[in-house]
Structure formats: C-alpha cells, structure tokens
Design a protein around this motif. Sequence first.
Motif, PDB file in Angstrom:
ATOM      1  N   MET A   1       0.844  -1.185   0.000  1.00 37.78           N
ATOM      2  CA  MET A   1       0.000   0.000   0.000  1.00 37.78           C
ATOM      3  C   MET A   1       0.890   1.250   0.000  1.00 37.78           C
ATOM      4  N   LYS A   2       0.636   2.127  -0.933  1.00 35.35           N
ATOM      5  CA  LYS A   2       1.427   3.350  -1.068  1.00 35.35           C
ATOM      6  C   LYS A   2       0.953   4.392  -0.056  1.00 35.35           C
ATOM      7  N   LYS A   3       1.907   4.988   0.649  1.00 32.58           N
ATOM      8  CA  LYS A   3       1.571   6.005   1.640  1.00 32.58           C
ATOM      9  C   LYS A   3       1.407   7.362   0.973  1.00 32.58           C
ATOM     10  N   LYS A   4       0.550   8.193   1.595  1.00 32.18           N
ATOM     11  CA  LYS A   4       0.323   9.562   1.122  1.00 32.18           C
ATOM     12  C   LYS A   4       0.618  10.520   2.269  1.00 32.18           C
ATOM     13  N   GLU A   5       0.914  11.754   1.902  1.00 32.15           N
ATOM     14  CA  GLU A   5       1.142  12.776   2.918  1.00 32.15           C
ATOM     15  C   GLU A   5      -0.190  13.424   3.287  1.00 32.15           C
ATOM     16  N   TYR A   6      -0.423  13.532   4.584  1.00 29.58           N
ATOM     17  CA  TYR A   6      -1.643  14.138   5.110  1.00 29.58           C
ATOM     18  C   TYR A   6      -1.296  15.222   6.113  1.00 29.58           C
ATOM     19  N   ALA A  49      -7.563  13.882   9.637  1.00 31.76           N
ATOM     20  CA  ALA A  49      -6.569  13.786   8.564  1.00 31.76           C
ATOM     21  C   ALA A  49      -7.181  14.273   7.264  1.00 31.76           C
ATOM     22  N   THR A  50      -6.413  15.055   6.529  1.00 32.88           N
ATOM     23  CA  THR A  50      -6.868  15.561   5.246  1.00 32.88           C
ATOM     24  C   THR A  50      -5.704  15.622   4.268  1.00 32.88           C
ATOM     25  N   GLU A  51      -5.984  15.315   3.015  1.00 33.89           N
ATOM     26  CA  GLU A  51      -4.969  15.456   1.966  1.00 33.89           C
ATOM     27  C   GLU A  51      -4.801  16.918   1.582  1.00 33.89           C
ATOM     28  N   LYS A  52      -5.790  17.721   1.888  1.00 30.94           N
ATOM     29  CA  LYS A  52      -5.741  19.151   1.586  1.00 30.94           C
ATOM     30  C   LYS A  52      -4.890  19.813   2.664  1.00 30.94           C
ATOM     31  N   LYS A  53      -3.652  20.139   2.328  1.00 28.56           N
ATOM     32  CA  LYS A  53      -2.670  20.535   3.334  1.00 28.56           C
ATOM     33  C   LYS A  53      -2.468  22.040   3.495  1.00 28.56           C
ATOM     34  N   GLU A  54      -3.433  22.850   3.126  1.00 32.13           N
ATOM     35  CA  GLU A  54      -3.285  24.295   3.284  1.00 32.13           C
ATOM     36  C   GLU A  54      -3.444  24.664   4.755  1.00 32.13           C
ATOM     37  N   LYS A  71      -2.399  20.624  17.682  1.00 29.65           N
ATOM     38  CA  LYS A  71      -1.377  20.951  16.689  1.00 29.65           C
ATOM     39  C   LYS A  71      -1.735  20.372  15.326  1.00 29.65           C
ATOM     40  N   MET A  72      -0.988  20.829  14.321  1.00 29.43           N
ATOM     41  CA  MET A  72      -1.118  20.323  12.947  1.00 29.43           C
ATOM     42  C   MET A  72       0.235  19.781  12.552  1.00 29.43           C
ATOM     43  N   VAL A  73       0.217  18.556  12.028  1.00 25.52           N
ATOM     44  CA  VAL A  73       1.470  17.887  11.663  1.00 25.52           C
ATOM     45  C   VAL A  73       1.271  17.228  10.302  1.00 25.52           C
ATOM     46  N   GLU A  74       2.261  17.346   9.433  1.00 22.37           N
ATOM     47  CA  GLU A  74       2.218  16.629   8.155  1.00 22.37           C
ATOM     48  C   GLU A  74       2.910  15.283   8.349  1.00 22.37           C
ATOM     49  N   VAL A  75       2.184  14.194   8.022  1.00 21.16           N
ATOM     50  CA  VAL A  75       2.717  12.839   8.194  1.00 21.16           C
ATOM     51  C   VAL A  75       2.377  11.987   6.974  1.00 21.16           C
ATOM     52  N   MET A  76       3.143  10.928   6.806  1.00 21.75           N
ATOM     53  CA  MET A  76       2.873   9.934   5.770  1.00 21.75           C
ATOM     54  C   MET A  76       2.030   8.826   6.387  1.00 21.75           C
ATOM     55  N   ILE A  77       0.874   8.578   5.794  1.00 22.81           N
ATOM     56  CA  ILE A  77      -0.024   7.525   6.294  1.00 22.81           C
ATOM     57  C   ILE A  77      -0.317   6.581   5.140  1.00 22.81           C
TER      58      ILE A  77
END
Length: 77
Positions: A1-6, A49-54, A71-77
């Motif tokens: 499964m390919k991870k995406k940044e959220y 979690a959202t793919e929309k990272k604005e 907090k808000m953190v960008e992670v690979m899920i």
Amino acid sequence: MKKKEYLVITFAETMMALYMEKVCKEDGKEGRIIPLPREIDAGCGLAWATEKKEREEWENYLIDRQIIFEKMVEVMI
C-alpha cells in the motif's frame, strides 16, 4: 500500500475531535477522523486527517468554527 502525505490535526479532548467531524461533514470539508498515528504525541486518541494541506486555511477554519485543536502535523499515512 502506497503512503500519502496528510495534514493531521490533533485534539486534547475526544469531544472536540467528534465536533470537528460533525462540523466538517456539514460544511463539506475534505478529511476524516483517524486513530492518532504513533509518531504523534497528543492528548486524545483521535485526529483529523486531510490530503488538503493548506495549513493557514485550516487554521482560519478552526478559529472561525471555534474548534480547539492541539497541533497540525504533516505525516505519511
């Protein structure tokens, strides 16, 4: 499964995470409630979690809707 940044938004209280889910569904905001990823240290066990990272757009939305977050953190899920 390919991870995406959220963009993951964390909360101190479960009730606030559930409120976030309710408000975002009403407003048609992209994202979903997820269990808190292991790599994030936060208060409750749920996060948004959202793919929309604005980040600035989300911060303004949370303030406008009176949603208290940790907090808000960008992670690979």
